[in-house]
Design a protein around this motif. Structure first.
Motif, PDB file in Angstrom:
ATOM      1  N   GLU A  27      88.241 -24.308  -7.773  1.00  0.00           N
ATOM      2  CA  GLU A  27      88.103 -24.442  -9.198  1.00  0.00           C
ATOM      3  C   GLU A  27      89.413 -25.071  -9.883  1.00  0.00           C
ATOM      4  O   GLU A  27      90.313 -24.892  -9.355  1.00  0.00           O
ATOM      5  CB  GLU A  27      87.987 -23.223  -9.974  1.00  0.00           C
ATOM      6  CG  GLU A  27      87.858 -23.310 -11.560  1.00  0.00           C
ATOM      7  CD  GLU A  27      87.477 -22.057 -11.929  1.00  0.00           C
ATOM      8  OE1 GLU A  27      87.879 -21.858 -13.142  1.00  0.00           O
ATOM      9  OE2 GLU A  27      87.870 -20.852 -11.435  1.00  0.00           O
ATOM     10  N   ALA A  62      79.419 -26.926 -10.021  1.00  0.00           N
ATOM     11  CA  ALA A  62      79.227 -26.301 -11.329  1.00  0.00           C
ATOM     12  C   ALA A  62      80.219 -26.996 -12.281  1.00  0.00           C
ATOM     13  O   ALA A  62      81.282 -27.431 -11.638  1.00  0.00           O
ATOM     14  CB  ALA A  62      79.161 -24.904 -11.480  1.00  0.00           C
ATOM     15  N   GLU A  64      82.203 -26.164 -16.076  1.00  0.00           N
ATOM     16  CA  GLU A  64      82.371 -25.311 -17.275  1.00  0.00           C
ATOM     17  C   GLU A  64      82.994 -26.258 -18.432  1.00  0.00           C
ATOM     18  O   GLU A  64      84.456 -26.080 -18.231  1.00  0.00           O
ATOM     19  CB  GLU A  64      82.862 -23.989 -17.381  1.00  0.00           C
ATOM     20  CG  GLU A  64      81.769 -23.274 -16.469  1.00  0.00           C
ATOM     21  CD  GLU A  64      80.571 -22.644 -17.384  1.00  0.00           C
ATOM     22  OE1 GLU A  64      80.810 -22.503 -18.601  1.00  0.00           O
ATOM     23  OE2 GLU A  64      79.376 -22.105 -16.688  1.00  0.00           O
ATOM     24  N   ASP A 197      79.555 -17.282  -9.390  1.00  0.00           N
ATOM     25  CA  ASP A 197      79.265 -16.608 -10.469  1.00  0.00           C
ATOM     26  C   ASP A 197      80.480 -15.667 -11.114  1.00  0.00           C
ATOM     27  O   ASP A 197      80.502 -15.674 -12.354  1.00  0.00           O
ATOM     28  CB  ASP A 197      78.039 -15.544  -9.871  1.00  0.00           C
ATOM     29  CG  ASP A 197      76.830 -16.052  -9.698  1.00  0.00           C
ATOM     30  OD1 ASP A 197      76.592 -17.252  -9.975  1.00  0.00           O
ATOM     31  OD2 ASP A 197      75.994 -15.402  -8.949  1.00  0.00           O
ATOM     32  N   ARG A 199      83.770 -16.686 -10.910  1.00  0.00           N
ATOM     33  CA  ARG A 199      84.472 -17.645 -11.600  1.00  0.00           C
ATOM     34  C   ARG A 199      84.150 -18.047 -12.858  1.00  0.00           C
ATOM     35  O   ARG A 199      84.655 -18.338 -13.751  1.00  0.00           O
ATOM     36  CB  ARG A 199      84.869 -18.835 -10.518  1.00  0.00           C
ATOM     37  CG  ARG A 199      85.540 -18.322  -9.313  1.00  0.00           C
ATOM     38  CD  ARG A 199      87.070 -17.660  -9.693  1.00  0.00           C
ATOM     39  NE  ARG A 199      87.647 -18.600 -10.620  1.00  0.00           N
ATOM     40  CZ  ARG A 199      89.087 -17.948 -11.166  1.00  0.00           C
ATOM     41  NH1 ARG A 199      89.171 -16.694 -10.953  1.00  0.00           N
ATOM     42  NH2 ARG A 199      89.662 -18.711 -11.685  1.00  0.00           N
ATOM     43  N   ARG A 200      82.424 -18.302 -13.022  1.00  0.00           N
ATOM     44  CA  ARG A 200      81.968 -18.701 -14.309  1.00  0.00           C
ATOM     45  C   ARG A 200      81.969 -17.887 -15.171  1.00  0.00           C
ATOM     46  O   ARG A 200      82.257 -18.015 -16.448  1.00  0.00           O
ATOM     47  CB  ARG A 200      80.586 -19.226 -14.007  1.00  0.00           C
ATOM     48  CG  ARG A 200      80.622 -20.335 -12.996  1.00  0.00           C
ATOM     49  CD  ARG A 200      78.913 -20.938 -12.916  1.00  0.00           C
ATOM     50  NE  ARG A 200      78.337 -21.518 -13.781  1.00  0.00           N
ATOM     51  CZ  ARG A 200      77.597 -22.174 -13.892  1.00  0.00           C
ATOM     52  NH1 ARG A 200      76.636 -22.334 -12.876  1.00  0.00           N
ATOM     53  NH2 ARG A 200      76.923 -23.027 -15.050  1.00  0.00           N
ATOM     54  N   GLN A 201      81.811 -16.449 -14.891  1.00  0.00           N
ATOM     55  CA  GLN A 201      82.060 -15.488 -15.718  1.00  0.00           C
ATOM     56  C   GLN A 201      83.483 -15.307 -16.450  1.00  0.00           C
ATOM     57  O   GLN A 201      83.627 -14.843 -17.377  1.00  0.00           O
ATOM     58  CB  GLN A 201      81.584 -14.016 -15.051  1.00  0.00           C
ATOM     59  CG  GLN A 201      81.681 -13.188 -16.021  1.00  0.00           C
ATOM     60  CD  GLN A 201      80.604 -13.051 -17.295  1.00  0.00           C
ATOM     61  OE1 GLN A 201      79.426 -13.395 -16.962  1.00  0.00           O
ATOM     62  NE2 GLN A 201      81.014 -12.820 -18.476  1.00  0.00           N
ATOM     63  N   CYS A 203      85.550 -17.777 -16.835  1.00  0.00           N
ATOM     64  CA  CYS A 203      85.828 -18.867 -17.709  1.00  0.00           C
ATOM     65  C   CYS A 203      85.102 -18.303 -18.994  1.00  0.00           C
ATOM     66  O   CYS A 203      85.835 -18.642 -20.022  1.00  0.00           O
ATOM     67  CB  CYS A 203      84.909 -19.945 -17.204  1.00  0.00           C
ATOM     68  SG  CYS A 203      85.632 -20.901 -15.702  1.00  0.00           S
ATOM     69  N   ARG A 204      84.148 -17.777 -19.191  1.00  0.00           N
ATOM     70  CA  ARG A 204      83.349 -17.439 -20.191  1.00  0.00           C
ATOM     71  C   ARG A 204      84.355 -16.161 -21.191  1.00  0.00           C
ATOM     72  O   ARG A 204      84.373 -16.226 -22.359  1.00  0.00           O
ATOM     73  CB  ARG A 204      82.081 -16.907 -20.167  1.00  0.00           C
ATOM     74  CG  ARG A 204      81.221 -17.963 -19.695  1.00  0.00           C
ATOM     75  CD  ARG A 204      79.599 -17.717 -19.516  1.00  0.00           C
ATOM     76  NE  ARG A 204      78.853 -18.708 -19.025  1.00  0.00           N
ATOM     77  CZ  ARG A 204      78.237 -18.590 -17.632  1.00  0.00           C
ATOM     78  NH1 ARG A 204      78.746 -17.524 -16.923  1.00  0.00           N
ATOM     79  NH2 ARG A 204      77.526 -19.675 -17.105  1.00  0.00           N
TER      80      ARG A 204
END
Length: 206
Positions: A27, A62, A64, A197, A199-201, A203-204
């Motif tokens: 990332e 992905a 973000e 999943d 790492r994306r969470q 980020c949010r």
């Protein structure tokens, strides 16, 4: 010094900072959102000191905002050496353990349903309500996405590394002795998706 990543898109070089690197996933954070799309395969360069460089072809999994997530598949040698660096995830599903019967019975193989506690590329931990013969050949199987998903099936021989008894359960930590290429692919795919999943969470949430 931060670990730096440079990516090339057409004739443009874009530099960012690596904020997460584990297993197959990288990332990176950039000052502005790079003009790339999911699925792009880009020449990438990693360095920590601008003297030692690692180059690879990264696939954008992905994005973000100004963060990109890359799939970075190690070489065969790197994969063997770095397997223990892959993340371990808590699990909450059932699996099957099979091993030879110790006493003459109608069936020559014992089948035992166990609780899969955690899972990584190198091994796993499971919990059950009876003691398992640690010297016997043990074979574990599970369906990571539930039934009727062939891409989620894993099956192979395991070796017990440690055992802990906390009544009424036995907890076993194991390593995989060997997985066929099919099951290894299924496991890597599952772990990569879990990483992505989480790492994306992250980020949010931040």
């Amino acid at each position: 010094m931060d670990r730096i990543i440079q990516i090339k898109k057409e004739k443009k070089t874009i530099e960012g900072t690596v904020i997460y690197e584990e297993g197959d996933l990288i990332e990176a954070l950039f000052e502005t959102a790079p003009e790339v799309v999911v699925g792009d395969q880009l020449p990438c360069l990693l360095t920590s000191d601008y003297e030692t460089f690692v180059t690879f072809q990264g696939v954008v999994l992905a994005r973000e905002n100004n963060r990109l997530f890359f799939f970075y598949s190690p070489t065969v040698a790197e994969f063997r050496e770095q397997r223990r660096r892959y993340p371990r995830f808590d699990m909450d599903l059932r699996g099957w353990l099979q091993y030879p019967a110790q006493e003459p019975t109608l069936f020559s193989i014992n089948s035992l349903m166990v609780d899969l506690v955690n899972l990584s590329l190198g091994g796993m931990a499971f919990r059950c309500d009876r003691q398992v013969p640690s010297e016997a050949p043990l074979y574990f199987s599970a369906e990571l996405y539930g039934r009727n998903r062939p891409d989620g099936v894993i099956s192979g021989e395991i070796v017990i590394i440690h055992e802990q008894h906390k009544s009424p359960y036995f907890l076993y930590g194991c390593k995989f002795r060997g997985l066929t290429s099919r099951y290894l692919h299924n496991l890597r795919k599952y772990l990569l998706q879990r990483q992505l999943d989480e790492r994306r969470q992250h980020c949010r949430d931040n």
